[in-house]
Design an enzyme around this catalytic site. Sequence first.
Site, short mmCIF file in Angstrom:
data_model
loop_
_atom_site.label_atom_id
_atom_site.label_comp_id
_atom_site.label_asym_id
_atom_site.label_seq_id
_atom_site.Cartn_x
_atom_site.Cartn_y
_atom_site.Cartn_z
N GLU A 47 33.10 36.20 34.43
CA GLU A 47 33.38 34.98 34.81
C GLU A 47 32.76 34.15 33.64
O GLU A 47 31.64 34.00 33.66
CB GLU A 47 32.77 34.63 36.21
CG GLU A 47 32.94 33.29 36.63
CD GLU A 47 34.31 32.58 36.44
OE1 GLU A 47 34.50 31.54 35.90
OE2 GLU A 47 35.38 33.29 36.95
N CYS A 78 38.56 39.01 27.39
CA CYS A 78 38.85 38.28 28.41
C CYS A 78 37.92 36.95 28.56
O CYS A 78 38.07 35.97 28.06
CB CYS A 78 39.04 39.07 29.86
SG CYS A 78 39.86 38.46 30.99
N ARG A 134 43.11 38.56 35.69
CA ARG A 134 42.79 37.13 35.83
C ARG A 134 42.58 36.46 34.19
O ARG A 134 41.69 35.94 33.93
CB ARG A 134 41.82 36.67 36.77
CG ARG A 134 41.97 37.10 38.15
CD ARG A 134 41.06 36.50 39.06
NE ARG A 134 39.68 36.99 38.73
CZ ARG A 134 38.65 36.45 38.28
NH1 ARG A 134 38.67 35.29 38.07
NH2 ARG A 134 37.50 37.26 38.07
N HIS A 169 41.59 44.20 28.68
CA HIS A 169 40.09 44.69 28.76
C HIS A 169 40.33 46.19 28.05
O HIS A 169 40.64 47.07 28.86
CB HIS A 169 39.67 44.99 30.23
CG HIS A 169 39.46 43.87 30.92
ND1 HIS A 169 38.21 43.40 30.93
CD2 HIS A 169 40.03 42.56 31.42
CE1 HIS A 169 38.08 42.15 31.57
NE2 HIS A 169 39.27 41.77 31.71
N GLU A 171 38.27 48.15 27.13
CA GLU A 171 37.09 48.89 27.62
C GLU A 171 37.42 49.78 29.02
O GLU A 171 36.75 50.54 29.32
CB GLU A 171 35.83 48.23 27.92
CG GLU A 171 35.75 47.24 28.95
CD GLU A 171 36.46 46.01 28.53
OE1 GLU A 171 37.33 45.89 27.67
OE2 GLU A 171 36.52 45.13 29.74
N1 GLN Z 1 39.41 34.24 34.91
C1 GLN Z 1 38.11 34.78 34.32
C2 GLN Z 1 37.51 33.40 33.58
O1 GLN Z 1 38.30 32.58 33.66
C3 GLN Z 1 38.25 35.89 33.24
C4 GLN Z 1 38.78 37.06 33.84
C5 GLN Z 1 38.04 38.21 33.10
O2 GLN Z 1 37.33 38.29 32.21
N2 GLN Z 1 38.51 39.22 33.46
O3 GLN Z 1 36.55 33.24 33.18
#
Ligand code: GLN
Length: 215
Positions: A47, A78, A134, A169, A171
Amino acid sequence: MKIGILAVQGDFAAHADMLRRLGAEPVEVRTAADLSGCAGLILPGGESTTQLQFLQEEGLYEAIKKFAAEGRGVFGTCAGAILLATKVLHPAQDSLGLLDMTVFRNGYGRQVASDIFFGDSKLSDEPLEMVFIRAPIIERVGDGAETLAQYAGKPALVQDGNILAATFHPELTTDTTVHEHFLKMLGDGTERNAGKRSTAIGDKSSNEVLEPKAS
Ligand code: GLN
């Protein structure tokens, strides 16, 4: 070779496993002091708002900018890619601004939450496995940066000198291609100790230093 992984929140353990498989030594990073001796740093998924707050509170925000300015490699996946971008939308938030790109958070929506997709990449002849959770969509990539892989017509892996960002991802798959590429970017660590910086944003002339080899 020691590689730091921001270990605040998110899937840092999966990156550590991947690094061990490739013979590198993962180091959990929670303070600026943890960065010393690391040839590179991974900013994992998770996040980005929570991670950003932690970076700002712990003095890591400036320490990571300095780490990158010294030419050491930083790889964000991400949420980590969101932290690296120069511009973050949906919603807008501050970022390290180490890679000239605009990202739109949660851009792929829920429908690509846990499946494996395959994207085209310059790193290998085989399609690259991509897990999106996401994930942000990279809406714009600066002139100095190179798109190394894409999915559905959007950049999914982007490099600017010593900075690498993936919206997926790597990983979380068995495909080691992207982490191998990151380790290759770092070389044996001696170049950075000599003070070489690969690329400043918008500085195309010095882009060759850590430019990926076409293969
Ligand atoms: N949606 C998350 C964000 O905005 C990122 C999601 C993820 O790292 N898998 O930070």
